[in-house]
Motif scaffolding. Structure first.
Motif, PDB file in Angstrom:
ATOM      1  N   VAL A  97       0.876  -1.330   0.158  1.00 18.04           N
ATOM      2  CA  VAL A  97       0.001  -0.028  -0.047  1.00 18.04           C
ATOM      3  C   VAL A  97       1.025   1.157   0.043  1.00 18.04           C
ATOM      4  O   VAL A  97       0.398   2.421  -0.358  1.00 18.04           O
ATOM      5  N   GLY A  98       2.159   1.196   0.441  1.00 15.36           N
ATOM      6  CA  GLY A  98       2.959   2.137   0.413  1.00 15.36           C
ATOM      7  C   GLY A  98       3.641   2.682  -0.831  1.00 15.36           C
ATOM      8  O   GLY A  98       4.246   3.687  -0.966  1.00 15.36           O
ATOM      9  N   GLU A  99       3.329   1.621  -1.716  1.00 15.02           N
ATOM     10  CA  GLU A  99       4.030   1.878  -3.091  1.00 15.02           C
ATOM     11  C   GLU A  99       3.035   1.675  -4.257  1.00 15.02           C
ATOM     12  O   GLU A  99       2.273   0.778  -4.366  1.00 15.02           O
ATOM     13  N   SER A 100       2.419   2.906  -4.691  1.00 20.05           N
ATOM     14  CA  SER A 100       1.346   2.785  -5.499  1.00 20.05           C
ATOM     15  C   SER A 100       1.410   2.305  -6.908  1.00 20.05           C
ATOM     16  O   SER A 100       0.354   1.632  -7.274  1.00 20.05           O
ATOM     17  N   SER A 101       2.605   2.126  -7.369  1.00 21.84           N
ATOM     18  CA  SER A 101       2.887   1.177  -8.716  1.00 21.84           C
ATOM     19  C   SER A 101       2.559   0.009  -8.266  1.00 21.84           C
ATOM     20  O   SER A 101       2.489  -0.686  -9.679  1.00 21.84           O
ATOM     21  N   THR A 102       2.414  -0.734  -7.323  1.00 22.91           N
ATOM     22  CA  THR A 102       2.044  -1.798  -7.015  1.00 22.91           C
ATOM     23  C   THR A 102       0.622  -2.364  -7.087  1.00 22.91           C
ATOM     24  O   THR A 102       0.372  -3.546  -6.617  1.00 22.91           O
ATOM     25  N   LEU A 103      -0.339  -1.342  -7.010  1.00 19.96           N
ATOM     26  CA  LEU A 103      -1.843  -1.564  -6.707  1.00 19.96           C
ATOM     27  C   LEU A 103      -2.329  -1.778  -7.917  1.00 19.96           C
ATOM     28  O   LEU A 103      -3.741  -2.076  -7.651  1.00 19.96           O
ATOM     29  N   ASN A 104      -1.998  -1.650  -9.030  1.00 24.02           N
ATOM     30  CA  ASN A 104      -2.742  -1.412 -10.273  1.00 24.02           C
ATOM     31  C   ASN A 104      -3.798  -3.023 -10.435  1.00 24.02           C
ATOM     32  O   ASN A 104      -4.652  -3.085 -10.714  1.00 24.02           O
ATOM     33  N   ALA A 105      -2.754  -3.963 -10.276  1.00 23.02           N
ATOM     34  CA  ALA A 105      -3.263  -5.223 -10.512  1.00 23.02           C
ATOM     35  C   ALA A 105      -4.295  -5.769  -9.233  1.00 23.02           C
ATOM     36  O   ALA A 105      -4.820  -6.394  -9.486  1.00 23.02           O
ATOM     37  N   ALA A 106      -4.107  -5.126  -8.098  1.00 23.77           N
ATOM     38  CA  ALA A 106      -4.993  -5.354  -7.183  1.00 23.77           C
ATOM     39  C   ALA A 106      -6.384  -4.786  -7.305  1.00 23.77           C
ATOM     40  O   ALA A 106      -7.382  -5.425  -6.961  1.00 23.77           O
ATOM     41  N   VAL A 107      -6.498  -3.432  -7.762  1.00 24.13           N
ATOM     42  CA  VAL A 107      -7.990  -2.973  -7.845  1.00 24.13           C
ATOM     43  C   VAL A 107      -8.439  -3.414  -9.163  1.00 24.13           C
ATOM     44  O   VAL A 107      -9.685  -3.015  -9.475  1.00 24.13           O
ATOM     45  N   GLU A 108      -7.676  -3.982 -10.108  1.00 23.10           N
ATOM     46  CA  GLU A 108      -8.281  -4.303 -11.540  1.00 23.10           C
ATOM     47  C   GLU A 108      -9.494  -5.328 -11.396  1.00 23.10           C
ATOM     48  O   GLU A 108      -9.234  -6.428 -10.635  1.00 23.10           O
ATOM     49  N   GLY A 109     -10.740  -5.063 -11.893  1.00 22.34           N
ATOM     50  CA  GLY A 109     -11.724  -5.805 -11.772  1.00 22.34           C
ATOM     51  C   GLY A 109     -12.532  -5.876 -10.632  1.00 22.34           C
ATOM     52  O   GLY A 109     -13.597  -6.748 -10.284  1.00 22.34           O
ATOM     53  N   CYS A 110     -12.107  -4.970  -9.686  1.00 25.43           N
ATOM     54  CA  CYS A 110     -12.888  -4.921  -8.456  1.00 25.43           C
ATOM     55  C   CYS A 110     -13.936  -3.919  -8.400  1.00 25.43           C
ATOM     56  O   CYS A 110     -13.783  -2.882  -9.055  1.00 25.43           O
ATOM     57  N   ASN A 111     -15.070  -4.297  -7.606  1.00 26.23           N
ATOM     58  CA  ASN A 111     -16.209  -3.411  -7.234  1.00 26.23           C
ATOM     59  C   ASN A 111     -16.134  -2.701  -6.121  1.00 26.23           C
ATOM     60  O   ASN A 111     -16.761  -1.710  -5.955  1.00 26.23           O
ATOM     61  N   LYS A 112     -15.801  -3.346  -5.007  1.00 30.01           N
ATOM     62  CA  LYS A 112     -15.550  -2.930  -3.531  1.00 30.01           C
ATOM     63  C   LYS A 112     -14.165  -3.008  -2.988  1.00 30.01           C
ATOM     64  O   LYS A 112     -13.438  -4.079  -3.445  1.00 30.01           O
TER      65      LYS A 112
END
Length: 480
Positions: A97-112
């Motif tokens: 969570v401290g590295e914004s560049s690593t979060l794209n794959a996490a939020v992809e396809g998520c609704n909540k």
């Protein structure tokens, strides 16, 4: 206990295999069970759980899976201990969570998103990285993902704020008009006229400042402009106004002019009060709080709004902390306006944040913990996402659903609550319209000490047969 329950239920039904994409070395897809406890619509909802291995997070994951949700778990590393800790049906995504560049794959396809992560130490750097910057990074990544989807559809994300005005240069003040007026007839006002003046200017410090004074009895000054919305945008798609302002803590009246309509050729006027603080703050004013000037007029229809006015009047001003407070001080004002935006509407929450009340934390650590938590909460409110902020009392390791719960606002509770009950609140808040844009404290029911009964304690039983969250949150203030 939840591990044992999960092992019993995980064998029910058939298992379907999901494809493992070997090209994604930071994503681990696992077996997905078809559970008979699925709730309607859950299979079409993908929830990202941040802090999935925390005390609350791992229970949240299991509750979501038992109800049939598609679940992603964001973890910093997927070692064997983490894999064993989570259900077999979860999709594990590696990121920080401290590295914004690593979060794209996490939020992809998520609704909540349910954010359960918390710093493991009270070192200021760790607190800011997880409890503040982490919340900001995840909410921004989720916002950017939805904006990208909207652009592909040649539209606008329903989770984005609409910019109405942003004051960053001298030219941004164009179109705003300063006016003076009085609530009395001219002949009466002249008798008590003590003078009034106001101006709207862009200062050398880079601020747009609306300032002045009103000594005239019944007088007021106001700043007004006709709104120019982007093509295809209408305010009926939004929930209210968000103003980022600063100054000397005065209160103002926001006025919206709407119309004309098919029934009348005249515009109708609606007003709502806005309180500010000394220094900068962000004021949320829902459209539902605007009242018609003429009682017989219909409720405000945001679709018809065409003019926004900010009015200052000396009456009803309250003294603020500091040297101000005299009658003369209360008749002068200063309002620094950073921006004015419209908040997107919606029935459900997009982002659930587990914060804390501060109770149970050692006094020498409480201040820095609450400071980081509050900063994270503020960043979530500013994002434009529909949010729910849960502030539990001290966490306890005991079964959930055994004791009645107290829901409150104002940092008045002091008792603890089980991790399981907090997890259940998070899951129930996903589709509860009363939870959207609310912050609240929660703990177990308790008897107030004699002489300290500050308010009536209303307890709600966490009965599985009904949604206790709706009646509990319906009486709490929105947009806190």
């Amino acid at each position: 206990m939840f591990d044992e329950v999960w092992r019993k239920f995980s064998g029910l039904g058939q298992f379907s295999r999901t494809r493992i994409d070997e090209s994604l070395d930071n994503v681990l897809i696992r077996e997905v069970p078809m559970c008979e406890f699925t709730v309607p619509g859950a299979q079409n909802t993908r929830v990202l759980v941040v802090g999935a291995t925390s005390r609350i997070g791992r229970i949240v994951v299991r509750k979501l899976m038992l109800r049939g949700y598609n679940v992603k778990a964001l973890v910093r590393k997927a070692d064997q201990d983490v894999i064993d800790m989570l259900p077999r049906s979860v999709e594990i995504v590696i990121g920080d969570v401290g590295e914004s560049s690593t979060l794209n794959a996490a939020v992809e396809g998520c609704n909540k998103i349910i954010y359960c992560a918390t710093a493991r130490s009270t070192i200021t750097g760790d607190l800011n990285r997880v409890d503040y910057q982490g919340v900001y990074n995840v909410s921004k990544a989720f916002q950017d993902y939805n904006n990208k989807l909207a652009q592909l559809r040649a539209g606008k994300s329903s989770k984005s704020k609409l910019l109405l005005a942003k004051f960053k240069s001298e030219e941004s003040l164009n179109g705003w008009e300063v006016r003076q007026g009085t609530y009395f007839q001219d002949v009466i006002a002249a008798k008590y006229d003590g003078g009034m003046d106001a101006k709207f200017e862009f200062t050398e410090t880079g601020n747009a400042v609306f300032s002045g004074y009103v000594f005239t009895r019944g007088g007021y000054v106001e700043l007004s402009k006709k709104l120019s919305l982007p093509l295809g945008s209408t305010l009926d798609r939004y929930d209210g106004l968000l103003l980022s302002v600063g100054g000397n803590g005065r209160s103002f009246v926001l006025i919206l002019e709407a119309g004309p309509t098919a029934d009348t050729a005249e515009s109708k006027t609606y007003f709502a009060r806005m309180s500010t603080k000394v220094g900068f703050c962000r004021a949320r004013i829902p459209f539902s709080s605007f009242r018609p000037v003429k009682p017989d007029d219909p409720p405000l229809d945001p679709f018809l709004v065409h003019t926004l006015t900010i009015r200052f009047e000396p009456r009803r001003q309250r003294p603020v902390e500091g040297p101000a407070g005299s009658k003369q001080d209360l008749r002068s004002f200063k309002l620094i306006i950073e921006y004015i935006k419209a908040l997107p509407t919606g029935e459900e929450t997009d982002f659930i944040l587990v914060s804390c009340t501060g109770s149970g934390i050692e006094p020498n650590r409480r201040e820095q913990v609450l400071k980081a938590k509050k900063a994270g909460e503020d960043s979530l409110r500013r994002s434009g996402l529909g949010y729910t902020i849960v502030r539990p009392g001290p966490l306890q390791e005991e079964p959930g659903g055994q004791r009645a719960l107290i829901f409150d606002q104002g940092n008045r509770i002091s008792q603890g609550i089980s991790c399981a009950d907090v997890a259940d609140i998070c899951v129930k808040a996903l589709h509860d319209s009363t939870a959207r844009n609310k912050s609240f404290d929660v703990c177990y029911e308790y008897m107030a000490e004699q002489g300290k009964e500050l308010y009536e304690l209303v307890a709600h039983l966490p009965d599985k047969a009904n949604n206790y969250l709706t009646p509990a949150l319906s009486v709490l203030e929105k947009n806190t």
